[in-house]
Design an enzyme around this catalytic site. Structure first.
Site, PDB file in Angstrom:
ATOM      1  N   GLU A  74      10.403 -12.310 -23.936  1.00 25.11           N
ATOM      2  CA  GLU A  74       9.472 -11.213 -23.718  1.00 25.11           C
ATOM      3  C   GLU A  74      10.142  -9.848 -23.782  1.00 25.11           C
ATOM      4  OE1 GLU A  74       5.875 -12.482 -20.773  1.00 25.11           O
ATOM      5  OE2 GLU A  74       7.872 -12.560 -19.903  1.00 25.11           O
ATOM      6  N   GLU A 118      10.329 -20.684 -17.747  1.00 28.54           N
ATOM      7  CA  GLU A 118      10.093 -19.290 -17.364  1.00 28.54           C
ATOM      8  C   GLU A 118      11.284 -18.419 -17.712  1.00 28.54           C
ATOM      9  OE1 GLU A 118       8.358 -15.813 -15.508  1.00 28.54           O
ATOM     10  OE2 GLU A 118       7.657 -17.564 -16.615  1.00 28.54           O
ATOM     11  N   ARG A 121       1.061   1.645  -6.264  1.00 21.91           N
ATOM     12  CA  ARG A 121       1.297   0.696  -5.178  1.00 21.91           C
ATOM     13  C   ARG A 121       0.010   0.059  -4.681  1.00 21.91           C
ATOM     14  NH1 ARG A 121       6.317   1.178  -2.465  1.00 21.91           N
ATOM     15  NH2 ARG A 121       5.357   0.182  -0.677  1.00 21.91           N
ATOM     16  N   ASN A 155       0.851  -0.554   6.030  1.00 21.33           N
ATOM     17  CA  ASN A 155       1.254  -1.358   4.891  1.00 21.33           C
ATOM     18  C   ASN A 155       1.934  -2.590   5.447  1.00 21.33           C
ATOM     19  OD1 ASN A 155       2.138  -2.393   2.478  1.00 21.33           O
ATOM     20  ND2 ASN A 155       3.657  -0.806   2.078  1.00 21.33           N
ATOM     21  N   GLY A 156       1.503  -3.793   5.014  1.00 20.69           N
ATOM     22  CA  GLY A 156       2.085  -5.022   5.509  1.00 20.69           C
ATOM     23  C   GLY A 156       1.028  -5.992   5.982  1.00 20.69           C
ATOM     24  N   LYS A 162      11.087 -15.166 -20.164  1.00 20.82           N
ATOM     25  CA  LYS A 162      11.496 -13.824 -19.771  1.00 20.82           C
ATOM     26  C   LYS A 162      12.420 -13.219 -20.820  1.00 20.82           C
ATOM     27  CE  LYS A 162       9.094 -12.879 -17.339  1.00 20.82           C
ATOM     28  NZ  LYS A 162       8.230 -13.977 -17.208  1.00 20.82           N
ATOM     29  N   CYS A 178       0.830  -1.189   0.000  1.00 21.28           N
ATOM     30  CA  CYS A 178       0.000   0.000   0.000  1.00 21.28           C
ATOM     31  C   CYS A 178       0.875   1.252   0.000  1.00 21.28           C
ATOM     32  CB  CYS A 178      -0.909  -0.004   1.218  1.00 21.28           C
ATOM     33  SG  CYS A 178      -1.794  -1.554   1.458  1.00 21.28           S
ATOM     34  N   TRP A 230      -3.734  -1.691  -1.320  1.00 21.37           N
ATOM     35  CA  TRP A 230      -3.756  -2.929  -2.088  1.00 21.37           C
ATOM     36  C   TRP A 230      -4.164  -4.011  -1.093  1.00 21.37           C
ATOM     37  CZ3 TRP A 230      -1.482  -7.756  -2.183  1.00 21.37           C
ATOM     38  CH2 TRP A 230      -1.650  -8.462  -3.371  1.00 21.37           C
ATOM     39  N   LYS A 271      -0.262  -6.437 -19.937  1.00 24.49           N
ATOM     40  CA  LYS A 271      -0.128  -7.019 -18.606  1.00 24.49           C
ATOM     41  C   LYS A 271      -1.228  -8.033 -18.338  1.00 24.49           C
ATOM     42  CE  LYS A 271       1.737  -7.500 -14.564  1.00 24.49           C
ATOM     43  NZ  LYS A 271       2.986  -8.266 -14.485  1.00 24.49           N
ATOM     44  N   HIS A 308      16.773 -35.337 -28.559  1.00 29.16           N
ATOM     45  CA  HIS A 308      15.648 -35.733 -29.408  1.00 29.16           C
ATOM     46  C   HIS A 308      15.272 -34.636 -30.403  1.00 29.16           C
ATOM     47  CE1 HIS A 308      14.962 -39.485 -27.285  1.00 29.16           C
ATOM     48  NE2 HIS A 308      15.097 -38.818 -26.136  1.00 29.16           N
TER      49      HIS A 308
END
Length: 610
Positions: free
Chosen positions: A490, A483, A27, A101-102, A487, A2, A75, A605, A506
């Site tokens: 992308e 992944e 945030r 925040n937390g 990355k 947050c 958030w 996104k 193979h």
């Protein structure tokens, strides 16, 4: 993650706070709120769910004159994103207000105690408990009341506190969550990020864990939770405002990669207790269902699909029932048999991915119980689910996933363990070993980041002109290789492919030569020797080898040209650490090639169309 802003000084606080929130809206965007103590000593509080504009509309033409206040953009973690759960929160008297925040891990215990002592809590949040604890401790000194309260809190937090009876005083405190103090001429500021206050001062104090800051217009006093004074240096900030919103990083992607230890800490908080027991409270009420399901289908796309591969393997191994990951865009066109004994787990960062939502709805229609794993409170996928596990990673701005991938893996790992526990298939020893590794994971991720930050910039410069890359691994780290390749594709537009290492011979091995390096995850595992054999096959074709290896592996240097080291950890969690150097390698390759790192071409996104 947050956004926090506070001000005390001679100017109108309201406009300063709203402008600070605007710069922190990235945030948190679930709700926003503001608290001001006006010239008459009255508390004005307004808060609204949704975007900051909703709060601005609510206070237009009615904001009182005030020289002190605090504000918050949320958030959501504990409690739905609505007006009631928005910050600030007040105590029973209405004289104390808190923003936070937390995550407070022991908030249920604290809340139960407060209610037993007669307090009436209005919201679903963990934050409100802090206000009531300060109320109990308050005896004419707000800073001392905050210090007393902090000694009762378990978890991670940055808080800001105000009392109507101390009309020029703000108190801030932090543990594992950033908080900064800004020092101006006859005024002081409090913020979760320099971006919120840089328009007003470039003189800041970065608070450290355990600090309690007592802000007055003329300066700040800092102590620990016991009241012992602490000295903190004043730093002059030379960032632009745009850079400050990125925390001084050149790109959001780099900022978010570096936030992964904190994101993992927030993800794990409340789900692994101090005795290393795994407690996924979001599954309460689903025990009977989870005890009788006979199959598990994980539905996901992109990076989430790679995380789902790891989750499926863990569920199958620990719970002893068939589990597989399926690509969302393919699932409903060739669905397996679906019924009430098939558990469906939908994995989506945004919670709005059309290719994941559509098959999830199909599964619901056919009677499947559904669990959602997402980062976004109130998103569409949550309305299709019987239970929701939030990643608690914080906002992710860059298009390429980083902290949401590692928190997806961590969340699915804890979910797999919880399902196995419910079914009586997870031994105490296995649970405790995994729990201890999870609790140590944020620190291990920090070490992996530190090591990779030193090695990957130079690696990127040396390999930037490669024709392509081959990423390989086996077992639990195979999805991390996928992944890593994604990355690189992308953000740098360099062709890269991920394969199970045994598949090289193979077909894909035909691509390897001096211009196509082999990136191998060769960490400690039961299949380590097999991976090394596959790496040797690549070396025999003149491919240069970049290895991700476990600290202390003295033999890897015999087969690898370059090594990125990661700490040893539980086998199920190795993919989380292994992907960190691959993320940074992709980032630095992209920077060297001059691409748009945060918004790569052709990508969005959240993919909300099929």
């Amino acid at each position: 993650m947050c956004g926090i802003v506070g001000y005390t000084g001679p100017r109108e606080a309201g406009p300063i706070l709203i402008e600070g929130l605007r710069r922190l809206e990235y945030r948190g965007y679930d709700s926003a709120g503001i608290a001001l103590v006006d010239d008459a000593g009255d508390m004005f509080v307004e808060k609204r769910a949704g975007k900051l504009v909703n709060l601005q509309a609510a206070i237009a033409d009615r904001t009182p004159h005030a020289a002190i206040g605090l504000a918050h953009t949320r958030w959501a973690t504990h409690g739905r994103p609505n007006d009631l759960n928005a910050h600030p929160h007040r105590d029973c008297t209405g004289r104390i207000t808190v923003i936070h925040n937390g995550i407070i891990e022991n908030f249920r215990e604290l809340r139960d105690g407060l209610e037993a002592r007669g307090h009436v809590l209005q919201s679903e949040t963990d934050t409100e408990a802090i206000a009531h604890l300060i109320e109990e401790a308050y005896d004419s000194d707000l800073a001392e009341a905050v210090r007393t309260t902090l000694r009762q809190l378990d978890g991670a937090y940055a808080i800001a506190v105000m009392h109507v009876g101390e009309g020029d005083r703000l108190i801030g405190a932090r543990k594992d969550v950033p908080l900064v103090v800004g020092i101006g001429e006859g005024e002081t500021f409090l913020a979760s990020d320099v971006a919120a206050i840089l328009a007003h001062t470039d003189q800041v104090v970065f608070l450290e864990d355990g600090d309690v800051a007592d802000l007055r217009p003329w300066g700040v006093t800092i102590t620990d939770a016991g009241g012992v004074p602490r000295e903190r240096a004043v730093t002059t900030i030379d960032w632009s405002l745009e850079a400050a919103e990125k925390g001084g990083y050149e790109h959001f992607m780099l900022k978010e990669i570096n936030e992964q230890p904190l994101s993992l800490s927030q993800c794990i908080a409340g789900r692994v207790d101090r005795d290393d027991r795994i407690q996924v409270g979001e599954l309460a009420g689903m025990e009977d269902v989870l005890g009788r399901v006979t199959r598990v289908e994980l539905i996901a796309c992109g990076s989430a699909f790679f995380a789902a591969l790891i989750g499926a393997a863990a569920i199958q191994e620990w719970a002893g029932i068939p589990a597989r990951a399926a690509i969302g865009s393919e699932f409903r066109y060739a669905p397996p048999p679906l019924d009430g004994q098939t558990l469906v787990i939908a994995v989506t960062q945004s919670g709005e991915t059309a290719d994941t939502i559509a098959p999830t709805r199909l599964a619901r229609q056919r009677g499947c119980p559904v669990i959602a794993v997402t980062n976004t409170v109130g998103s569409a996928i949550t309305r299709e689910s019987d239970a929701v596990l939030y990643l608690q990673a914080g906002p992710e701005i860059a298009v390429a996933a980083s902290k949401t991938f590692v928190t997806q893996v961590a969340t699915l790992t804890m979910l797999a363990a919880a399902i196995a526990k419910i079914r009586g298939a997870l031994s105490d020893a296995d649970e405790l070993a995994l729990g201890a590794a999870l609790r140590a994971l944020p620190a291990a991720a920090g070490r992996a980041l530190e090591a990779a930050s030193l090695t990957t910039p130079d690696l990127a410069r040396r390999y930037v002109n490669s024709r392509g890359f081959m990423f390989v691994a086996r077992g639990t780290t195979y999805p991390a290789a996928l992944e890593g390749a994604l990355k690189l594709k992308e953000v740098s537009y360099v062709h890269a492919e991920g394969y199970a290492a045994g598949e090289l011979k193979h077909g894909p091995i035909s691509l390897l030569d001096a211009e196509c390096p082999l990136v191998a995850i060769a960490t400690r595992s039961p299949v380590y020797d097999k991976v090394i054999s596959n790496v040797m096959e690549g070396r025999a074709r003149d491919a240069r080898v970049i290895a991700v290896a476990t600290e202390g592996d003295e033999s890897i240097g015999l087969v690898a040209d370059d090594v990125c080291w990661i700490p040893d950890t539980h086998q199920a969690l190795t993919p989380i650490l292994a992907v960190i150097p691959l993320q940074l390698f992709a980032y630095h390759i992209a920077v060297a090639r001059g691409t748009d790192v945060d918004q790569p071409r052709n990508l969005a996104k959240s993919v909300t169309v099929e």
